[in-house]
Design a protein around this motif. Sequence first.
Motif, mmCIF file in Angstrom:
data_model
loop_
_atom_site.group_PDB
_atom_site.id
_atom_site.type_symbol
_atom_site.label_atom_id
_atom_site.label_comp_id
_atom_site.label_asym_id
_atom_site.label_seq_id
_atom_site.Cartn_x
_atom_site.Cartn_y
_atom_site.Cartn_z
ATOM 1 N N GLU A 298 0.849 -1.243 -0.171
ATOM 2 C CA GLU A 298 0.013 -0.097 -0.020
ATOM 3 C C GLU A 298 0.924 1.296 -0.062
ATOM 4 O O GLU A 298 0.330 2.401 -0.315
ATOM 5 N N LYS A 299 2.355 1.304 0.151
ATOM 6 C CA LYS A 299 2.967 2.192 0.212
ATOM 7 C C LYS A 299 3.681 2.530 -1.079
ATOM 8 O O LYS A 299 3.961 3.707 -1.321
ATOM 9 N N SER A 336 8.837 7.390 -2.590
ATOM 10 C CA SER A 336 8.151 8.485 -1.679
ATOM 11 C C SER A 336 8.975 8.384 -0.400
ATOM 12 O O SER A 336 9.803 7.515 -0.139
ATOM 13 N N SER A 338 7.724 7.290 2.058
ATOM 14 C CA SER A 338 7.057 6.193 2.720
ATOM 15 C C SER A 338 7.845 4.913 2.435
ATOM 16 O O SER A 338 8.123 3.958 2.913
ATOM 17 N N PHE A 409 1.265 7.447 -7.873
ATOM 18 C CA PHE A 409 1.428 8.446 -6.544
ATOM 19 C C PHE A 409 -0.211 8.817 -5.996
ATOM 20 O O PHE A 409 -0.264 8.659 -4.914
ATOM 21 N N HIS A 410 -0.829 9.294 -6.852
ATOM 22 C CA HIS A 410 -2.089 9.864 -6.491
ATOM 23 C C HIS A 410 -3.116 8.680 -6.101
ATOM 24 O O HIS A 410 -3.654 8.857 -5.169
ATOM 25 N N LEU A 412 -2.015 6.154 -4.436
ATOM 26 C CA LEU A 412 -1.348 5.497 -3.230
ATOM 27 C C LEU A 412 -1.615 6.570 -2.133
ATOM 28 O O LEU A 412 -1.990 6.245 -1.138
ATOM 29 N N PHE A 413 -1.449 8.185 -2.544
ATOM 30 C CA PHE A 413 -1.529 8.749 -1.400
ATOM 31 C C PHE A 413 -2.660 10.156 -1.965
ATOM 32 O O PHE A 413 -2.231 11.312 -2.404
ATOM 33 N N VAL A 416 -2.491 13.665 -0.630
ATOM 34 C CA VAL A 416 -1.117 14.396 -0.907
ATOM 35 C C VAL A 416 -0.952 15.323 -2.259
ATOM 36 O O VAL A 416 -1.061 14.625 -3.032
#
Length: 418
Positions: A298-299, A336, A338, A409-410, A412-413, A416
């Motif tokens: 999930e990271k 990232s 993370s 990235f979007h 996963l987070f 942010v």
Amino acid sequence: MEYSNFTIWLLIEVLLCGFGIPWFITAIDQKIRKGRREKIKAAGITDFKKKFSEFDENNPHYDVLCRNEDLRQNYFQHKEQDGQFVIPFPESQKDELKKYGFHPAKPYGGEMRCKGIGKKIFGQLKELLVLNGIPENEVEAFITKIAVDTSKKFITDIQSGKVRFNKYLYGVYERPKQTDKGCTINVYESDYFTFKTTTNIYNALKKLNGHVELNNHYAPFLNSIGVGGFVIVNRGEEDELIWGYRSSNCQSGGYWHFSYDETFTHDDAENQDQAATLSACIKRALDEELGINRNEDEKCLPESQITIIDGGVIHTDGKDNRYEFELCSFVRVCFSESYTFDDFIQNYRFAKDAELETRCLKLVKISEVDKFIEEEEKKGRISPESKALAMKIKCLADLTILPTDDEGFHELFPLVKI
């Protein structure tokens, strides 16, 4: 409690201008971007499909049987058939194999045996032997001889320090059936000893005749489903493919190959209460071969960027000499705070099968993939399936329809900003 007109006006202005309007503008912007992206992808996929014949011509040792033409998620599914197809250990070698820790596969407690459609597959194998020049009254003896030779090779390998163990596998029962919505691979159960024995039978027939006539009977020789592919990463400059130089302990030894490559079994489930899935097999491969632990997915691992692009038969000559089925895929790993590149390298060092499967990793920019393939192919150091897949990923990147690092990235987070 009463509010003045000024207070009400102020609240409306703050809520509307401070929160409402920016949110509305962001939502509209995202919708426009998504629409534009979908149009680009549709046009790119049309151009991608035009390249299929070129890919096939440039990769004669990887024959595509099924394609995910529109790059759909979860396009490939498997369906278990009722039966097992196994070639048993020869009686003359059984004790010696067990002495070195090579045991019959026992997925349900007892030894596997031919049953259900497995009996039909064994009958097909005999028919193919006769079709390819083995006299009918010598078929049983021919199979036994190859099984004995296979057993002796396992014993020799183990004695020399190579890791060899028997395991149960899925085999491909027939040519995969596909529609616009999905592709179903009908599978049966087999084991590693059978896989190697039938591969050796195939190679013996090829040596005898120069080729093998299959008469559309794939099942006897496709006793294993490989699920392999490339990890795509971006360290800040551009997308890169992670190549693995395969150890001599495994298939495709001595070649630059996929980042990960595992065998699909019915143990490949997200948890014990679920059925096996191909995506779970990919995640297991990432865990065991690269050290991307399942609790870290999930990271760094966007679900939407786990893509199986096609499936086909690898057939090679010389020292490799393979005939097997592979599903070719790619995944993106996003770095990232993370999950950093240093985390990836550290985890790879402690991956369960890293040393067994690969001698080293190499990151190659997608823009330089053609040059890398050309140089290494001249040295005979590129596996045919990895070359075929790398060419397709390069094409997707050139057409700007390869899923991006920002998109991953979007996913996963989502809260942010970048």
